[in-house]
Design an enzyme around this catalytic site. Structure first.
Site, mmCIF file in Angstrom:
data_model
loop_
_atom_site.group_PDB
_atom_site.id
_atom_site.type_symbol
_atom_site.label_atom_id
_atom_site.label_comp_id
_atom_site.label_asym_id
_atom_site.label_seq_id
_atom_site.Cartn_x
_atom_site.Cartn_y
_atom_site.Cartn_z
ATOM 1 N N ASP A 87 0.843 -1.195 0.000
ATOM 2 C CA ASP A 87 0.000 0.000 0.000
ATOM 3 C C ASP A 87 0.882 1.250 0.000
ATOM 4 O O ASP A 87 2.063 1.192 0.359
ATOM 5 C CB ASP A 87 -0.873 -0.043 1.256
ATOM 6 C CG ASP A 87 -1.727 1.196 1.409
ATOM 7 O OD1 ASP A 87 -2.238 1.702 0.391
ATOM 8 O OD2 ASP A 87 -1.880 1.665 2.554
ATOM 9 N N ASP A 147 -0.378 4.984 0.910
ATOM 10 C CA ASP A 147 -0.666 5.956 1.972
ATOM 11 C C ASP A 147 -0.515 5.326 3.345
ATOM 12 O O ASP A 147 -1.104 4.278 3.626
ATOM 13 C CB ASP A 147 -2.090 6.516 1.803
ATOM 14 C CG ASP A 147 -2.221 7.275 0.497
ATOM 15 O OD1 ASP A 147 -1.384 8.150 0.234
ATOM 16 O OD2 ASP A 147 -3.140 6.958 -0.286
#
Lengths: 180, 180
Positions: B7, B9
């Protein structure tokens, strides 16, 4: 519920028509889709104009207003009732295409969940049962079943279930329950 | 070769730090990360300012210049020798983030293949063995093994292998060969 990933260029959007139209307009030529059967546009345009061909794809507005492939809206809307539909498009080569592609999908396929749009490069990352795509190279690494959507460049390709248009997709997935 | 989806963020990019900084600057407040432990920023900001919070994420430049999470570059570069690394980021909620996210990844992680960047919504579409993510909701539908990357909002979550920082990711994947 089975999941179907659907490519965008040449399957939902008539990218080739726009590409040929821009090239013809700027170079006073009259190339047609019939001229690129079994080939890529690059194969019939002289080498010194390849930069121009590439340039069209990199321009800000190229992907903004592509024609919709006939019947794709009607058939996908019906398919979305019985399958999980994801749109999986190679966008990483042309970062300028992100915004235009997103807006185009929202405009022409408003019934699809934008959380099911996937902008990727290599399609082996897609976890789906089927991938409807015009580029057979993606099927080499895709873990599910590839369905080849006919485009001029893939006329000579065999080895995959093939659909020539969205009426045939409809028959395959809505009348026959999937490829045989 | 095992495949790890990572991922962006809160795992590679310190989105929360930027979000808090912008909010504090515009509202004369002094919120810190400690204030949002076990919560979302939305939980500690009054309702009438939620539009502002959302607005920061939608602004053109928010994702352009986020701080890099410590050690992520060094560790990911080493991991890329032994694993297939894909970046899987939820981008479809914030279409303005596409270009900035792409440029940020190219700038800070130039050793990653951009064909391995995936801008998606629902992460169940990712076909990978592991997903390193701060949002446990993605693990409910992800087919591989979720690895929870610590962020203030997930402090109270249990049930998944957890890493607090990139040194722990390094230990898990490069010294121990994967989560136990």
């Amino acid at each position: 519920m089975k999941r179907i990933a659907v490519d965008m260029d040449e399957v939902l959007a008539d990218t080739l028509a726009e590409h040929i139209a821009r090239y013809n307009r700027d170079h006073g030529e009259a190339i047609t889709k019939a001229d690129v059967e079994g080939k890529w546009l690059w194969d019939i345009v002289s080498m010194d104009r390849h930069d121009r061909l590439e340039g069209y794809l990199r321009s800000e507005d190229f992907f903004e207003d592509l024609p919709v492939i006939p019947d794709s809206q009607r058939v996908l809307r019906a398919m979305a009732e019985r399958y999980e539909i994801y749109i999986g498009t190679s966008a990483m080569e042309f970062p300028n295409s992100f915004g235009p592609k997103y807006r185009w999908l929202r405009r022409h396929f408003p019934f699809l969940d934008p959380r099911h749009f996937v902008f990727c490069g290599d399609k082996s990352i897609l976890k789906a049962d089927y991938l409807i795509d015009d580029q057979p190279r993606h099927f080499l690494t895709f873990a599910g079943q590839g369905i080849l959507f006919t485009a001029p460049h893939n006329m000579g390709v065999s080895g995959y279930p093939r659909v020539d248009n969205w009426e045939q997709v409809e028959r395959m997935f809505l009348l026959e329950g999937g490829p045989r």
